[in-house]
Design a protein around this motif. Structure first.
Motif, mmCIF file in Angstrom:
data_model
loop_
_atom_site.group_PDB
_atom_site.id
_atom_site.type_symbol
_atom_site.label_atom_id
_atom_site.label_comp_id
_atom_site.label_asym_id
_atom_site.label_seq_id
_atom_site.Cartn_x
_atom_site.Cartn_y
_atom_site.Cartn_z
ATOM 1 N N UNK A 173 -13.206 11.566 -31.768
ATOM 2 C CA UNK A 173 -11.876 11.395 -31.180
ATOM 3 C C UNK A 173 -11.548 9.920 -30.960
ATOM 4 N N UNK A 174 -12.547 9.141 -30.575
ATOM 5 C CA UNK A 174 -12.319 7.704 -30.399
ATOM 6 C C UNK A 174 -11.803 7.087 -31.695
ATOM 7 N N UNK A 175 -12.411 7.467 -32.804
ATOM 8 C CA UNK A 175 -11.995 6.905 -34.081
ATOM 9 C C UNK A 175 -10.655 7.452 -34.540
ATOM 10 N N UNK A 176 -10.446 8.736 -34.384
ATOM 11 C CA UNK A 176 -9.231 9.362 -34.909
ATOM 12 C C UNK A 176 -7.996 9.037 -34.076
ATOM 13 N N UNK A 177 -8.153 9.018 -32.744
ATOM 14 C CA UNK A 177 -6.984 8.928 -31.874
ATOM 15 C C UNK A 177 -6.816 7.596 -31.162
ATOM 16 N N UNK A 178 -7.890 6.803 -31.057
ATOM 17 C CA UNK A 178 -7.811 5.588 -30.259
ATOM 18 C C UNK A 178 -8.090 4.314 -31.048
ATOM 19 N N UNK A 179 -8.999 4.373 -32.000
ATOM 20 C CA UNK A 179 -9.367 3.188 -32.793
ATOM 21 C C UNK A 179 -9.188 3.489 -34.277
ATOM 22 N N UNK A 180 -7.976 3.748 -34.715
ATOM 23 C CA UNK A 180 -7.769 4.206 -36.093
ATOM 24 C C UNK A 180 -8.143 3.188 -37.158
ATOM 25 N N UNK A 181 -8.231 1.906 -36.784
ATOM 26 C CA UNK A 181 -8.577 0.875 -37.763
ATOM 27 C C UNK A 181 -10.032 0.456 -37.704
ATOM 28 N N UNK A 182 -10.809 1.107 -36.835
ATOM 29 C CA UNK A 182 -12.188 0.678 -36.602
ATOM 30 C C UNK A 182 -13.113 1.073 -37.747
ATOM 31 N N UNK A 183 -14.145 0.261 -37.931
ATOM 32 C CA UNK A 183 -15.213 0.596 -38.867
ATOM 33 C C UNK A 183 -16.175 1.613 -38.258
ATOM 34 N N UNK A 184 -16.269 1.610 -36.918
ATOM 35 C CA UNK A 184 -17.168 2.547 -36.271
ATOM 36 C C UNK A 184 -17.176 2.367 -34.769
ATOM 37 N N UNK A 185 -17.832 3.316 -34.097
ATOM 38 C CA UNK A 185 -18.001 3.251 -32.649
ATOM 39 C C UNK A 185 -19.481 3.422 -32.319
ATOM 40 N N UNK A 186 -19.894 2.745 -31.252
ATOM 41 C CA UNK A 186 -21.248 2.856 -30.735
ATOM 42 C C UNK A 186 -21.141 3.328 -29.288
ATOM 43 N N UNK A 187 -21.791 4.451 -28.981
ATOM 44 C CA UNK A 187 -21.821 4.964 -27.612
ATOM 45 C C UNK A 187 -23.246 4.820 -27.101
ATOM 46 N N UNK A 188 -23.409 3.910 -26.137
ATOM 47 C CA UNK A 188 -24.736 3.585 -25.618
ATOM 48 C C UNK A 188 -25.138 4.554 -24.505
ATOM 49 N N UNK A 230 -16.407 5.149 -39.704
ATOM 50 C CA UNK A 230 -15.072 5.613 -40.069
ATOM 51 C C UNK A 230 -15.110 6.656 -41.180
ATOM 52 N N UNK A 231 -16.146 6.636 -42.012
ATOM 53 C CA UNK A 231 -16.233 7.615 -43.100
ATOM 54 C C UNK A 231 -16.777 8.962 -42.644
ATOM 55 N N UNK A 232 -17.055 9.093 -41.330
ATOM 56 C CA UNK A 232 -17.522 10.361 -40.787
ATOM 57 C C UNK A 232 -19.023 10.487 -40.645
ATOM 58 N N UNK A 233 -19.792 9.597 -41.246
ATOM 59 C CA UNK A 233 -21.237 9.666 -41.073
ATOM 60 C C UNK A 233 -21.595 9.240 -39.652
ATOM 61 N N UNK A 234 -22.610 9.888 -39.108
ATOM 62 C CA UNK A 234 -22.984 9.645 -37.713
ATOM 63 C C UNK A 234 -24.482 9.848 -37.546
ATOM 64 N N UNK A 235 -25.021 9.165 -36.552
ATOM 65 C CA UNK A 235 -26.457 9.277 -36.303
ATOM 66 C C UNK A 235 -26.765 8.876 -34.864
ATOM 67 N N UNK A 236 -27.694 9.592 -34.265
ATOM 68 C CA UNK A 236 -28.255 9.174 -32.984
ATOM 69 C C UNK A 236 -29.432 8.261 -33.261
ATOM 70 N N UNK A 237 -29.380 7.068 -32.699
ATOM 71 C CA UNK A 237 -30.474 6.119 -32.840
ATOM 72 C C UNK A 237 -31.252 6.121 -31.531
ATOM 73 N N UNK A 238 -32.477 6.629 -31.536
ATOM 74 C CA UNK A 238 -33.217 6.785 -30.278
ATOM 75 C C UNK A 238 -33.652 5.456 -29.684
ATOM 76 N N UNK A 239 -33.819 5.461 -28.366
ATOM 77 C CA UNK A 239 -34.298 4.272 -27.681
ATOM 78 C C UNK A 239 -35.808 4.132 -27.785
ATOM 79 N N UNK A 240 -36.348 3.207 -27.026
ATOM 80 C CA UNK A 240 -37.771 2.902 -27.073
ATOM 81 C C UNK A 240 -38.385 3.107 -25.690
#
Length: 326
Positions: A209-224, A235-245
């Motif tokens: 939703x952040x990409x579609x409705x709020x940041x339409x020109x963004x390359x991506x979003x990071x949620x920490x 922006x192309x729809x690919x997504x991944x959870x990157x685990x912490x340490x």
């Protein structure tokens, strides 16, 4: 590496008190230690600089002792200031209380960093290959938000804008926030801030939703998500959870700033986004094992840390999950 990080956020002087627990209302605590350090946007700038990116500051510093203290800290890290000091105000400050569980509580007082005009920002000129960073703090101040939003909208289209809404996102007028989000190339926020912008849902839905409705020109979003790592959606729809340490935290102050600075630095030198997020997770993990907000590691320290970790940050099966809170 080509290009610079042009930081148009704010920097303040932090007064850091370490205590076992926050005092109850009407009571007093004696701190186990005290330090006066450069804080605010300085922590993010340090992270980018120590990982190899040239950093310049385009915000406003004061003309009093706080401003002098910050200029000395900038100089020690090789960070140039593009704007002259305010002739009428000193820089602001923040009281940070770090409790025994490594969490932090803040009380801040705005200063020169809270007043900006397009005239003040005239010396801040971007060049090809530069990256620009903006902070929600500067957008929350009535004396700086309009000029900063105007300046951001006037950026050349090819210049990437990285935006961190910060914990004060609810204090930013929605019209101003929407203008900046519409120009954002990379949004980096924590789970609470993401929910404030896009509503409380599972992290995958909020990122979409952040990409579609709020940041339409963004390359991506990071949620920490702190120790759990981060979720990245492109922006192309690919997504991944990157685990912490798995590290023992002694001070989480500045961890989010370190994450953003390391992430932008990695992107600027061509590291793919998911790998850049893993690199940023490692930087943040190292930072929380040290005292102080500007405790970002160097690139060599991050590479050494990653070389001793028993799992890759570039992929593999990810099992980390986290919830958005509002």
């Amino acid at each position: 590496m080509s290009g610079r990080l042009v930081h148009i956020g704010s920097a303040v002087v932090d007064h850091v008190y370490r205590i076992d627990a926050l005092p109850a209302p009407g009571t007093e605590k004696t701190a186990s230690s005290f330090a006066q350090v450069a804080g605010g946007g300085f922590n993010m700038m340090v992270a980018a600089s120590r990982t190899g990116m040239k950093v310049v500051f385009g915000g406003q510093l004061g003309s009093g002792p706080n401003g002098d203290f910050l200029r000395a800290a900038f100089a020690a890290e090789g960070i140039a200031t593009l704007t002259p000091p305010s002739p009428v105000m000193d820089s602001g400050n923040c009281v940070a209380m770090i409790s025994g569980d490594a969490e932090r509580t803040f009380v801040s007082w705005p200063g020169a960093e809270s007043v900006l005009s397009l005239g003040m920002m005239a010396p801040v000129r971007v060049a090809p290959d530069d990256w620009v960073f903006a902070s929600g703090y500067t957008l929350s101040y009535p004396g700086s938000r309009d000029a900063l939003a105007d300046w951001i909208e006037a950026l050349p289209a090819e210049i990437p804008l990285v935006f961190d809404p910060t914990p004060v996102v609810s204090d930013i007028p929605r019209a101003i926030l929407d203008r900046v989000l519409a120009r954002t190339s990379w949004l980096s926020c924590n789970t609470t801030e993401a929910a404030e912008i896009a509503g409380r849902r599972d992290v995958e839905a909020v990122a979409a939703r952040l990409l579609a409705s709020h940041c339409p020109s963004a390359d991506g979003v990071v949620i920490r998500a702190g120790a759990k790592g981060c979720f990245v959606r492109l922006a192309d729809g690919t997504a991944r959870t990157m685990p912490g340490f798995n590290v023992t935290a002694v001070d989480t102050n500045g961890a989010g700033d370190t994450h953003i600075g390391a992430f932008v630095s990695a992107l600027s030198r061509g590291v793919p986004p998911f790998a850049a997020a893993g690199y940023a997770n490692a930087a943040a993990a190292l930072s929380v094992t040290r005292h102080g907000g500007s405790s970002a590691p160097t690139d060599q320290e991050i590479q050494t840390f990653l070389s001793h970790d028993d799992r890759s940050v570039h992929g593999g099966r990810q099992e980390a999950h986290f919830r958005l809170q509002k």
